[in-house]
Design an enzyme around this catalytic site. Structure first.
Site, short mmCIF file in Angstrom:
data_model
loop_
_atom_site.label_atom_id
_atom_site.label_comp_id
_atom_site.label_asym_id
_atom_site.label_seq_id
_atom_site.Cartn_x
_atom_site.Cartn_y
_atom_site.Cartn_z
N GLY A 150 -1.23 1.64 -7.19
CA GLY A 150 -2.41 2.13 -6.48
C GLY A 150 -3.54 1.11 -6.47
O GLY A 150 -4.19 0.89 -5.44
N CYS A 151 -3.76 0.47 -7.59
CA CYS A 151 -4.85 -0.51 -7.69
C CYS A 151 -4.55 -1.75 -6.84
O CYS A 151 -5.45 -2.33 -6.25
CB CYS A 151 -5.09 -0.89 -9.15
SG CYS A 151 -5.66 0.52 -10.13
N THR A 152 -3.28 -2.12 -6.76
CA THR A 152 -2.89 -3.25 -5.92
C THR A 152 -3.11 -2.90 -4.46
O THR A 152 -3.66 -3.70 -3.69
CB THR A 152 -1.42 -3.64 -6.18
OG1 THR A 152 -1.29 -4.04 -7.55
CG2 THR A 152 -0.98 -4.77 -5.27
#
Length: 157
Positions: free
Chosen positions: A48-50
């Site tokens: 998700g952060c990527t």
């Protein structure tokens, strides 16, 4: 769940000075006179952060042209941030808030629900700070996917 300290539109943005991926200090005051998107994310190199970071990367030229800079903040160590930046070709500052004090001041760390359980953690949040250092938009508990597109619509970019 306990109510956390949350920032609202019009509040003064809490000042910070944090190390970036290369160990250089970056402060919110460095952006005075420009608008800046400050986003908090749980961990570099996670799916998700990527996705969120790459969406900001892919929108950066348009955001910059409209007068918005972007800064990402996580509890990761600078070395992990450098690896993440290099792997994903990120061209905006990633800052390390290892003790989570900045996240706490911004209401982006505290109790949250994770798979139905209450845990302490980073609350995925995004803020637009105006050129005078005030919160123009405070968004808490956002979803990583599609968030940048929605933000761009909200700020007219």
């Amino acid at each position: 769940m306990t109510e956390q300290n949350r920032l609202a539109d019009g509040d003064a943005a809490p000042e910070f000075s944090l190390p970036d991926a290369d160990g250089n200090t970056v402060s919110l005051s460095d952006y005075r006179g420009r608008s800046v998107v400050v986003y908090f994310y749980p961990a570099a190199s996670t799916p998700g952060c990527t996705k969120e970071a790459c969406d900001f990367r892919d929108s950066l030229a348009e955001l910059n042209d409209a007068g918005f800079d972007v800064v990402g903040i996580s509890p990761d160590k600078p070395a992990k941030l450098a690896k993440f930046r290099d792997a994903e070709g990120l061209t905006f500052p990633l800052l390390s808030d290892e003790d989570r004090s900045v996240m706490t001041a911004w209401g982006a760390f505290g109790e949250k629900k994770n798979y139905g359980k209450i845990v302490q953690g980073v609350i995925r949040s995004t803020f637009v700070v105006d050129p005078d250092g005030k919160i123009a938009k405070a968004l808490y508990n956002i979803k990583a996917t599609g968030h940048v597109d929605r933000l761009r619509k909200d700020i007219g970019v």
